[in-house]
Design a protein around this motif. Structure first.
Motif, mmCIF file in Angstrom:
data_model
loop_
_atom_site.group_PDB
_atom_site.id
_atom_site.type_symbol
_atom_site.label_atom_id
_atom_site.label_comp_id
_atom_site.label_asym_id
_atom_site.label_seq_id
_atom_site.Cartn_x
_atom_site.Cartn_y
_atom_site.Cartn_z
ATOM 1 N N THR A 1 9.960 9.398 -18.210
ATOM 2 C CA THR A 1 10.936 8.658 -17.424
ATOM 3 C C THR A 1 10.188 7.652 -16.553
ATOM 4 O OG1 THR A 1 12.398 10.570 -17.377
ATOM 5 C CG2 THR A 1 12.781 8.858 -15.716
ATOM 6 N N PRO A 2 10.556 6.363 -16.616
ATOM 7 C CA PRO A 2 9.863 5.368 -15.794
ATOM 8 C C PRO A 2 9.852 5.760 -14.312
ATOM 9 C CG PRO A 2 11.282 4.294 -17.368
ATOM 10 C CD PRO A 2 11.602 5.767 -17.432
ATOM 11 N N LEU A 3 8.771 5.435 -13.656
ATOM 12 C CA LEU A 3 8.606 5.696 -12.228
ATOM 13 C C LEU A 3 8.691 4.372 -11.484
ATOM 14 C CD1 LEU A 3 5.454 7.978 -12.520
ATOM 15 C CD2 LEU A 3 7.833 8.702 -12.418
ATOM 16 N N ALA B 1 0.827 -1.211 0.000
ATOM 17 C CA ALA B 1 0.000 0.000 0.000
ATOM 18 C C ALA B 1 0.857 1.255 0.000
ATOM 19 C CB ALA B 1 -0.943 -0.003 1.203
ATOM 20 N N THR B 2 1.912 1.270 0.792
ATOM 21 C CA THR B 2 2.805 2.432 0.857
ATOM 22 C C THR B 2 3.501 2.665 -0.477
ATOM 23 O OG1 THR B 2 3.143 2.131 3.226
ATOM 24 C CG2 THR B 2 4.797 3.421 2.047
ATOM 25 N N ALA B 3 4.049 1.600 -1.063
ATOM 26 C CA ALA B 3 4.746 1.725 -2.344
ATOM 27 C C ALA B 3 3.775 2.132 -3.451
ATOM 28 C CB ALA B 3 5.435 0.408 -2.694
ATOM 29 N N LEU B 4 2.579 1.567 -3.442
ATOM 30 C CA LEU B 4 1.587 1.894 -4.452
ATOM 31 C C LEU B 4 1.136 3.345 -4.321
ATOM 32 C CD1 LEU B 4 -0.091 0.947 -6.816
ATOM 33 C CD2 LEU B 4 -1.754 0.035 -5.179
ATOM 34 N N THR C 1 1.548 6.088 -7.200
ATOM 35 C CA THR C 1 0.354 6.772 -7.689
ATOM 36 C C THR C 1 0.511 8.280 -7.609
ATOM 37 O OG1 THR C 1 -1.059 4.910 -7.080
ATOM 38 C CG2 THR C 1 -2.143 7.027 -7.356
ATOM 39 N N GLU C 2 1.050 8.760 -6.504
ATOM 40 C CA GLU C 2 1.262 10.206 -6.349
ATOM 41 C C GLU C 2 2.216 10.731 -7.421
ATOM 42 O OE1 GLU C 2 -0.212 12.508 -4.268
ATOM 43 O OE2 GLU C 2 -1.564 10.804 -3.979
ATOM 44 N N ARG C 3 3.283 10.011 -7.668
ATOM 45 C CA ARG C 3 4.252 10.425 -8.679
ATOM 46 C C ARG C 3 3.676 10.309 -10.088
ATOM 47 N NH1 ARG C 3 9.020 6.965 -7.388
ATOM 48 N NH2 ARG C 3 9.972 7.974 -9.177
ATOM 49 N N ALA C 4 2.791 9.352 -10.315
ATOM 50 C CA ALA C 4 2.179 9.160 -11.625
ATOM 51 C C ALA C 4 1.241 10.311 -11.980
ATOM 52 C CB ALA C 4 1.419 7.837 -11.671
#
Length: 128
Positions: free
Chosen positions: A36-38, A15-18, A22-25
């Motif tokens: 640039t890949p996230l 959940a934390t990583a997702l 998501t925020e960066r996406a």
């Protein structure tokens, strides 16, 4: 064979990583074209048997200039880091990606399943 050592903690780190991804996406994935890949990483050695680091990676297809195809994959390394297994949990256009990222519960389940399947595959092939 049970590979998940701590289900609750695994769910928390996914959940934390997702959430981070998501925020960066939201700002890092354009509607069309390359970017640039996230990625988001976490250590899973204490959570899943035989596993080291896990990476969630969101990227465009190679040569995607002007297109909208994106994928989200899960890359699982062995505890030694010597081998890895990866699988896509999403492939599609930008609009579909944004919808998928809104459904965190479903996506968390797919990521968890991909981690478990990768761990089982790595153990079956005795790659360490």
């Amino acid at each position: 064979m049970q590979v998940v050592l701590s289900e609750q903690k695994l769910q928390q780190v996914i959940a934390t990583a997702l959430h981070e991804l998501t925020e960066r996406a939201r700002t890092g994935v354009p509607d069309t074209g390359t970017f640039t890949p996230l990625s988001a990483h976490f250590a899973a050695g204490a959570l899943v048997k035989g596993v080291g680091d896990v990476e969630l990676r969101l990227a465009p297809l190679s040569g995607d200039a002007g297109k909208q195809e994106r994928y989200l994959d899960v890359r699982v390394a062995t505890a030694s880091g010597g081998s890895h297994s990866s699988s896509w949990v999403f492939y599609g256009k930008t609009a579909a990606l944004k919808e998928v990222l809104k459904n965190e519960a479903s996506l968390k389940g797919k990521i968890r399943d991909a981690i478990v399947k990768s761990a089982e595959s790595l153990q079956r092939h005795e790659l360490g």
